[in-house]
Design an enzyme around this catalytic site. Structure first.
Site, PDB file in Angstrom:
ATOM      1  N   HIS A   1      -5.969  -0.908  -6.328  1.00 40.73           N
ATOM      2  CA  HIS A   1      -5.872   0.377  -7.018  1.00 40.73           C
ATOM      3  C   HIS A   1      -5.107   0.300  -8.340  1.00 40.73           C
ATOM      4  O   HIS A   1      -5.427   1.029  -9.262  1.00 40.73           O
ATOM      5  CB  HIS A   1      -5.200   1.428  -6.127  1.00 40.73           C
ATOM      6  CG  HIS A   1      -6.136   2.054  -5.155  1.00 40.73           C
ATOM      7  ND1 HIS A   1      -6.476   1.450  -3.974  1.00 40.73           N
ATOM      8  CD2 HIS A   1      -6.824   3.205  -5.211  1.00 40.73           C
ATOM      9  CE1 HIS A   1      -7.326   2.229  -3.339  1.00 40.73           C
ATOM     10  NE2 HIS A   1      -7.560   3.295  -4.067  1.00 40.73           N
TER      11      HIS A   1
ATOM     12  N   HIS B   1       0.669   3.358  -2.547  1.00 40.28           N
ATOM     13  CA  HIS B   1      -0.258   4.336  -3.145  1.00 40.28           C
ATOM     14  C   HIS B   1       0.469   5.509  -3.780  1.00 40.28           C
ATOM     15  O   HIS B   1       0.032   6.660  -3.637  1.00 40.28           O
ATOM     16  CB  HIS B   1      -1.275   4.821  -2.107  1.00 40.28           C
ATOM     17  CG  HIS B   1      -2.310   3.789  -1.802  1.00 40.28           C
ATOM     18  ND1 HIS B   1      -3.517   3.744  -2.454  1.00 40.28           N
ATOM     19  CD2 HIS B   1      -2.292   2.737  -0.952  1.00 40.28           C
ATOM     20  CE1 HIS B   1      -4.203   2.709  -2.003  1.00 40.28           C
ATOM     21  NE2 HIS B   1      -3.486   2.084  -1.104  1.00 40.28           N
TER      22      HIS B   1
ATOM     23  N   ASP C   1       0.794  -1.224   0.000  1.00 40.79           N
ATOM     24  CA  ASP C   1       0.000   0.000   0.000  1.00 40.79           C
ATOM     25  C   ASP C   1       0.835   1.288   0.000  1.00 40.79           C
ATOM     26  O   ASP C   1       0.691   2.134   0.878  1.00 40.79           O
ATOM     27  CB  ASP C   1      -0.976  -0.015   1.184  1.00 40.79           C
ATOM     28  CG  ASP C   1      -1.963  -1.158   1.054  1.00 40.79           C
ATOM     29  OD1 ASP C   1      -2.894  -1.026   0.252  1.00 40.79           O
ATOM     30  OD2 ASP C   1      -1.767  -2.211   1.714  1.00 40.79           O
TER      31      ASP C   1
ATOM     32  N   HIS D   1      -3.585  -9.455  -1.579  1.00 43.68           N
ATOM     33  CA  HIS D   1      -4.042  -8.079  -1.339  1.00 43.68           C
ATOM     34  C   HIS D   1      -5.532  -8.132  -1.011  1.00 43.68           C
ATOM     35  O   HIS D   1      -6.375  -7.805  -1.829  1.00 43.68           O
ATOM     36  CB  HIS D   1      -3.775  -7.225  -2.588  1.00 43.68           C
ATOM     37  CG  HIS D   1      -4.074  -5.764  -2.401  1.00 43.68           C
ATOM     38  ND1 HIS D   1      -3.155  -4.887  -1.889  1.00 43.68           N
ATOM     39  CD2 HIS D   1      -5.188  -5.038  -2.614  1.00 43.68           C
ATOM     40  CE1 HIS D   1      -3.686  -3.683  -1.823  1.00 43.68           C
ATOM     41  NE2 HIS D   1      -4.930  -3.741  -2.245  1.00 43.68           N
TER      42      HIS D   1
ATOM     43  N   HIS E   1      -5.247  -1.023   5.629  1.00 40.40           N
ATOM     44  CA  HIS E   1      -4.297   0.055   5.909  1.00 40.40           C
ATOM     45  C   HIS E   1      -3.987   0.163   7.388  1.00 40.40           C
ATOM     46  O   HIS E   1      -4.147   1.205   8.013  1.00 40.40           O
ATOM     47  CB  HIS E   1      -4.827   1.385   5.358  1.00 40.40           C
ATOM     48  CG  HIS E   1      -4.694   1.491   3.869  1.00 40.40           C
ATOM     49  ND1 HIS E   1      -4.768   2.668   3.185  1.00 40.40           N
ATOM     50  CD2 HIS E   1      -4.455   0.523   2.941  1.00 40.40           C
ATOM     51  CE1 HIS E   1      -4.594   2.426   1.887  1.00 40.40           C
ATOM     52  NE2 HIS E   1      -4.419   1.135   1.723  1.00 40.40           N
TER      53      HIS E   1
ATOM     54  N   HIS F   1      -3.648  -4.312   1.494  1.00 40.50           N
ATOM     55  CA  HIS F   1      -5.034  -3.861   1.352  1.00 40.50           C
ATOM     56  C   HIS F   1      -5.583  -3.241   2.629  1.00 40.50           C
ATOM     57  O   HIS F   1      -6.225  -2.204   2.579  1.00 40.50           O
ATOM     58  CB  HIS F   1      -5.960  -4.990   0.893  1.00 40.50           C
ATOM     59  CG  HIS F   1      -7.327  -4.512   0.457  1.00 40.50           C
ATOM     60  ND1 HIS F   1      -7.494  -3.419  -0.350  1.00 40.50           N
ATOM     61  CD2 HIS F   1      -8.578  -4.967   0.721  1.00 40.50           C
ATOM     62  CE1 HIS F   1      -8.794  -3.237  -0.576  1.00 40.50           C
ATOM     63  NE2 HIS F   1      -9.466  -4.155   0.074  1.00 40.50           N
TER      64      HIS F   1
ATOM     65  N   ASP G   1      -1.004  -2.394  -4.521  1.00 45.94           N
ATOM     66  CA  ASP G   1      -1.170  -0.941  -4.397  1.00 45.94           C
ATOM     67  C   ASP G   1       0.175  -0.229  -4.316  1.00 45.94           C
ATOM     68  O   ASP G   1       0.354   0.683  -3.504  1.00 45.94           O
ATOM     69  CB  ASP G   1      -2.056  -0.559  -3.195  1.00 45.94           C
ATOM     70  CG  ASP G   1      -3.540  -0.774  -3.473  1.00 45.94           C
ATOM     71  OD1 ASP G   1      -3.878  -1.135  -4.612  1.00 45.94           O
ATOM     72  OD2 ASP G   1      -4.350  -0.588  -2.539  1.00 45.94           O
TER      73      ASP G   1
HETATM   74 MN   LIG Z   1      -4.428   0.149  -0.408  1.00 50.31          MN
END
Ligand SMILES: [Mn+2]
Length: 418
Positions: free
Chosen positions: A84, A11, A9, A165, A200, A198, A48
Site C-alpha cells: 500500500h 494501514h 500492516d 511483505h 492480515h 501482507h 504497510d
Molecule cells: Mn496490508
C-alpha cells in the site's frame, strides 16, 4: 538478552470514519508506548505502515510524533515498503521519513548480471543483520524473489532477520487462496527470523531451515474484512522477540482496541416487509453500546425490492443505542423481482474484478500482458491509480500530473528499482 518488536500492516490512514481513525491511531500509539516500556532494542515494520504512499498529512504527523518518541528513547526502526505504501520511484512518504532519519528503509541492493544482490543493514547496538524486500502492488515483488541472490545472504554469519511483505505459498490461509504468493524455496535459508507482513492474519511457522516465520497481522483493520475477522475472535497486536545467539522466546502482545457485535441476517424466502420488520426487531435486542457493529444481510427476497429495506433507519437506531460504528454489508442481498445485477461480490473491489474478468475476453491485442489474469490485474491497478482523490492544497494541474505519473508507473513505463 536482547529484544526486538515486530509489527506489520498498520494501514495508518485507512479510514475516513473518525471513530475508526481514532481506534487505529490508539492501537499504533499503544504499541509504540509498549515498545518503550518493554525496552526493546529495535523495531521492525514489515510494510504497510501507511495505507497509501501519500497519506493524509494529519495521520502522518500523529504517527511521526509517536515514532519520534521511541527514536528519542534510543530505539531504531527498520522497515520495508508494503503493497500500500510502495512507490516505484521513491516518492512515498516512507522515503521522506527515511531521508529525515526517522527510520531506515532496509531494502538496499542492486541487480548485477541478472541477480539481485541485497546488502545487510547492521543494527549498531545488537549487531543484528537485517535485510529486506519490499512488497509491490498486486504481488509484483515475485520477480525480485526470482532473481534474488540467496547464496550471499545465506553465507553471512550472525543473527539475521529477513523482512518481507508477501504471502508465502505454503503458509497462506485458505481464504486467501487467490492472493499472489511466493514459494518458501525463494527465500534465503538459515535466517533466525523471517519478519512477514501482507497477510492480515497472525501466523507463526517453522519449516526446515526456515527457523521462525512470523506474521503479526494488522494492528487494527485495513479493510472491513479485518474488522469482521477481529469480531469473530482474531486477536490483533504485535510480537516481541527475545534473542541471544538465536531466538529464545516470541511473545504475541495483544492490543485490544474495542468490542464488536456481529449481526447476520438471512433474508431468503422473506419478502421485503417481513425482512424489514425482523431486522428492526433483531437490532433492538442487541447490546451495541460502545461497540463496532458488523451488520451483514444476505439471501434472496421472495417479494419486494431490496431498496424497500431501510438501512438508514437501522443505522440510526444502532447509533442511538450507542454503537461506535456500524458497517452494513448487503452485497449478498438480492430479490427475485430485480435480478438485473449480473455481477455480485462481497465488496466493490470484488465486483470490479468480476466485471473485468467478464470483459477481458473482448480485448484484442497481441501482447499477453493485457490478457487473462495479468490483464485483469493491470486494469484494476490502473483504475485504482486513476481514482486517487485530489489532496487538500493540491492544484488541479499537480493532481492531474500525479495521476498520470501513477498510471505510467502502473503500466511500468518508468519503473526503477530502489
Ligand atoms: Mn496490508
Amino acid at each position: 538478552m536482547y529484544k526486538f518488536a515486530h509489527i506489520a500492516d498498520c494501514h495508518l490512514g485507512a479510514h475516513r470514519n473518525p471513530v475508526l481513525q481514532k481506534l487505529e491511531s490508539n492501537a499504533f500509539e499503544k504499541i509504540m508506548t509498549k515498545c518503550v516500556d518493554e525496552k526493546v532494542d529495535f523495531l521492525v515494520i514489515s510494510g504497510d505502515l501507511f495505507h497509501s504512499n501519500i497519506p493524509d498529512m494529519g495521520v502522518v504527523n500523529k504517527a511521526v510524533k509517536k515514532m519520534k518518541e521511541i527514536r528519542d528513547e534510543g530505539i531504531p526502526i527498520y522497515l520495508v515498503y508494503g503493497s500500500h505504501d510502495y512507490s516505484p520511484n521513491e516518492t512515498s512518504i516512507i522515503d521522506i521519513l527515511d531521508s529525515a532519519g526517522l527510520f531506515t528503509k532496509i531494502v538496499k541492493g542492486k541487480v548485477e548480471n541478472g541477480k539481485l544482490k541485497l546488502k545487510f543493514t547492521v543494527d549498531p547496538k545488537t549487531e543484528v543483520k537485517l535485510v529486506g524486500l519490499s512488497g509491490r502492488k498486486i504481488g509484483m515483488e515475485e520477480k525480485y524473489f526470482e532473481i534474488l541472490d540467496r547464496e550471499s545472504l545465506e553465507k553471512e554469519k550472525g543473527f539475521k532477520i529477513f523482512v518481507f511483505h508477501s504471502a508465502i505459498t505454503e503458509f497462506k490461509p485458505d481464504y486467501l487462496a487467490r492472493m499472489t504468493s511466493i514459494p518458501i524455496s525463494y527465500f534465503p535459508k538459515g535466517f533466525d527470523y523471517y519478519a512477514g507482513g501482507h497477510v492480515h492474519k497472525r501466523i507463526e511457522e517453522e519449516w526446515q531451515e526456515y527457523r521462525k516465520i512470523v506474521y503479526p497481522g494488522p494492528i487494527f483493520a485495513g479493510s472491513p474484512r479485518d474488522l469482521e475477522l477481529s469480531a469473530k475472535g482474531e486477536n490483533r497486536g504485535f510480537y516481541i522477540v527475545s534473542f541471544k545467539d538465536g531466538v529464545k522466546k516470541i511473545d504475541f502482545i495483544e492490543i485490544p482496541t474495542c468490542q464488536y457485535v456481529v449481526y447476520e441476517y438471512d433474508a431468503s424466502n422473506k419478502n421485503s416487509t417481513q425482512a424489514q420488520e425482523e431486522l428492526i426487531q433483531g437490532i433492538q435486542e442487541l447490546n451495541v453500546d460502545n461497540k463496532i457493529v458488523l451488520f451483514k444481510v444476505t439471501g434472496k427476497l421472495s417479494g419486494g425490492k431490496t431498496s424497500d429495506i431501510n438501512f438508514q433507519q437501522m443505522r440510526r437506531i444502532l447509533a442511538e443505542k450507542g454503537a461506535l460504528y456500524v458497517n452494513v454489508n448487503r452485497y449478498g442481498l438480492t430479490s427475485k423481482k430485480y435480478t438485473s445485477l449480473k455481477v455480485m461480490g462481497q465488496d466493490v473491489h470484488e465486483i470490479e474484478k468480476k466485471l473485468l474478468k467478464e470483459s477481458i475476453g473482448s480485448v484484442k491485442v497481441k501482447t499477453t500482458d493485457l490478457k487473462g489474469n495479468k490483464g485483469i490485474k493491470l486494469a484494476s491497478d490502473l483504475l485504482s491509480a486513476l481514482r486517487q482523490p485530489q489532496k487538500p492544497n493540491e492544484t488541479k494541474r499537480d493532481y492531474i500530473e500525479r495521476r498520470v505519473r501513477h498510471a505510467f508507473e502502473v503500466l511500468k513505463l518508468t519503473e526503477v528499482f530502489e
